[in-house]
Design a protein around this motif. Structure first.
Motif, PDB file in Angstrom:
ATOM      1  N   ILE A   1       1.159 -31.728  -1.902  1.00 52.29           N
ATOM      2  CA  ILE A   1       2.220 -31.165  -1.041  1.00 52.29           C
ATOM      3  C   ILE A   1       1.674 -30.764   0.331  1.00 52.29           C
ATOM      4  O   ILE A   1       2.443 -30.507   1.244  1.00 52.29           O
ATOM      5  N   ARG A   2       0.352 -30.728   0.491  1.00 55.16           N
ATOM      6  CA  ARG A   2      -0.205 -30.434   1.815  1.00 55.16           C
ATOM      7  C   ARG A   2      -0.203 -31.680   2.700  1.00 55.16           C
ATOM      8  O   ARG A   2      -0.536 -31.600   3.877  1.00 55.16           O
ATOM      9  N   ASN A   3       0.147 -32.812   2.109  1.00 56.67           N
ATOM     10  CA  ASN A   3       0.188 -34.069   2.853  1.00 56.67           C
ATOM     11  C   ASN A   3       1.666 -34.426   3.091  1.00 56.67           C
ATOM     12  O   ASN A   3       2.390 -34.753   2.152  1.00 56.67           O
ATOM     13  N   TYR A   4       2.092 -34.389   4.346  1.00 58.69           N
ATOM     14  CA  TYR A   4       3.518 -34.571   4.644  1.00 58.69           C
ATOM     15  C   TYR A   4       4.019 -35.959   4.228  1.00 58.69           C
ATOM     16  O   TYR A   4       5.158 -36.102   3.782  1.00 58.69           O
ATOM     17  N   ASP A   5       3.164 -36.973   4.350  1.00 58.48           N
ATOM     18  CA  ASP A   5       3.590 -38.320   3.932  1.00 58.48           C
ATOM     19  C   ASP A   5       3.867 -38.370   2.430  1.00 58.48           C
ATOM     20  O   ASP A   5       4.818 -39.020   1.986  1.00 58.48           O
ATOM     21  N   ASP A   6       3.027 -37.693   1.654  1.00 59.24           N
ATOM     22  CA  ASP A   6       3.273 -37.628   0.203  1.00 59.24           C
ATOM     23  C   ASP A   6       4.613 -36.938  -0.072  1.00 59.24           C
ATOM     24  O   ASP A   6       5.374 -37.346  -0.953  1.00 59.24           O
ATOM     25  N   CYS A   7       4.889 -35.901   0.693  1.00 55.31           N
ATOM     26  CA  CYS A   7       6.155 -35.176   0.502  1.00 55.31           C
ATOM     27  C   CYS A   7       7.340 -36.091   0.814  1.00 55.31           C
ATOM     28  O   CYS A   7       8.307 -36.157   0.047  1.00 55.31           O
ATOM     29  N   LEU A   8       7.247 -36.819   1.940  1.00 56.70           N
ATOM     30  CA  LEU A   8       8.350 -37.716   2.333  1.00 56.70           C
ATOM     31  C   LEU A   8       8.585 -38.784   1.264  1.00 56.70           C
ATOM     32  O   LEU A   8       9.731 -39.092   0.918  1.00 56.70           O
ATOM     33  N   LYS A   9       7.498 -39.304   0.719  1.00 55.62           N
ATOM     34  CA  LYS A   9       7.616 -40.332  -0.325  1.00 55.62           C
ATOM     35  C   LYS A   9       8.315 -39.742  -1.566  1.00 55.62           C
ATOM     36  O   LYS A   9       9.187 -40.369  -2.165  1.00 55.62           O
TER      37      LYS A   9
END
Ligand SMILES: NC(=O)c1ccc[n+]([C@@H]2O[C@H](COP(=O)([O-])OP(=O)(O)OC[C@H]3O[C@@H](n4cnc5c(N)ncnc54)[C@H](O)[C@@H]3O)[C@@H](O)[C@H]2O)c1
Length: 323
Positions: free
Chosen positions: A60-68
């Motif tokens: 969750i600290r990685n915004y791209d992972d969150c968007l995915k």
């Protein structure tokens, strides 16, 4: 609720995996976002081949992972966080990065992708040093640990996002949750699985303080129920609110020890002879915690099923069969 697309962050953890289980069972598609920092792959084993389940290994600290993870999602049940007061005292930076930085990223990604509702795990630690019992949602004191600060800041962000961007948010302030799949291992294990595992090995559990510290121990099924109710509630007054989720019953650590010991002794009689040891009070802990659950009852129709003793019967049996 059925036929919705639900994201459970922290779905490989204790509470998260129980939510994945239950939301799949009720006919939803479930995505789990987890980095396995404290969660376990074995908690997801039962769903791995379910076509309605998808695992995204990410942070969750990685915004791209969150968007995915939030793509095409209707409801987010945000449970990824670093729990434990002592962990946050030892390493406040990582707890802050995950619990606040990660929280804002997944919340913002949810808003950007048009998620309808963002339900998140808040914490009874937010009551801090406020002396009143039972705890009522709008009366909080000063936080006593970095963990408590992170959980309170999350509530502030959620309320602000609801106002600024119009996303529906609901915060569930959990009180000492316990039950199947709660991890008994590691330096930051919660008291119930820790005591249980020690008793099974005929070791002597250590109670911090004189055992009079009390908590509103809450069985996992009550937490699962609260997430279902928060997912479907339509009454506008119930949205953008914080709710205590507990059983509404106070149990001291001494009482807790004897409940667990006596239940475990039904499986192994020798456990009955074990007495607890006592040690120093833990820094950052609140002395007593008891929830008023009136607000959740009224606005969510929350109705906890198992109390602490009945929940412990289930939990002890589960540990006996699974550890
Ligand atoms: N267990 C309780 O009594 C309790 C009480 C109050 C609040 N809460 C909150 O409920 C939530 C779930 O708690 P739990 O007891 O199931 O803990 P848990 O440690 O079993 O689960 C947390 C999950 O989040 C994952 N995670 C951690 N950091 C992550 C990151 N950066 N990116 C992606 N995933 C990450 C972990 O791997 C784990 O699977 C947490 O937010 C916790 O603060 C728990």
């Amino acid at each position: 609720m059925k036929d919705s697309r639900v994201l459970v962050t922290g779905g490989a953890g204790f509470i998260g995996s129980n939510l994945v289980d239950s939301f799949l069972l009720s006919g939803n598609k479930v995505v789990c976002l987890d980095n396995f920092s404290t969660g376990k792959r074995e908690n997801l084993k039962a769903f791995a081949t379910n076509p309605k389940f998808k695992l995204i290994e990410g942070d969750i600290r990685n915004y791209d992972d969150c968007l995915k993870a939030v793509e095409n999602i209707d409801i987010v049940l945000h449970h990824a966080a670093l729990g434990s007061v002592p962990r946050s005292i030892k390493d406040p930076m990582t707890s802050t990065d995950v619990n606040i930085g990660g929280f804002v990223k997944i919340l913002f990604a949810s808003k950007e992708s048009g998620v309808k509702r963002f339900i998140y795990a808040a914490s009874s630690s937010t009551y801090g040093d406020h002396p009143d019992l039972p705890k009522i949602e709008d009366k909080i004191g000063s936080p006593l640990s970095p963990y408590a600060i992170t959980k309170y800041v999350d509530e502030l962000f959620a309320a602000n996002f609801a106002k600024t961007y119009g996303i529906d948010v609901i915060g569930l302030r959990y009180f000492n949750v316990f039950g199947r799949r709660q991890d008994p291992d590691g330096a930051y294990a919660a008291v119930i699985p820790k005591f249980m595992k020690m008793l099974m090995k005929h070791e002597v559990p250590l109670i911090n303080g004189d055992g009079s510290v009390s908590r509103d121990f809450t069985y996992i099924d009550n937490v699962v129920q609260a997430n279902h109710l928060a997912s479907v509630v339509q009454n506008k007054d119930a949205l953008n609110q914080i709710y205590n989720i507990a059983h509404g019953e106070k149990t001291s650590l001494n009482q807790l020890f004897f409940f667990i010991r006596n239940l475990a002794a039904e499986f192994d009689h020798d456990i009955l002879a074990i007495e607890p040891a006592y040690g120093p009070v833990r820094a950052g802990d609140i002395p007593h915690s008891l929830a008023s659950i009136e607000k959740a009852k009224k606005l969510l129709s929350y109705s906890p099923t198992l109390n602490v003793e009945d929940g412990l019967k289930e939990a002890v049996k589960w540990y006996w069969e699974n550890l």
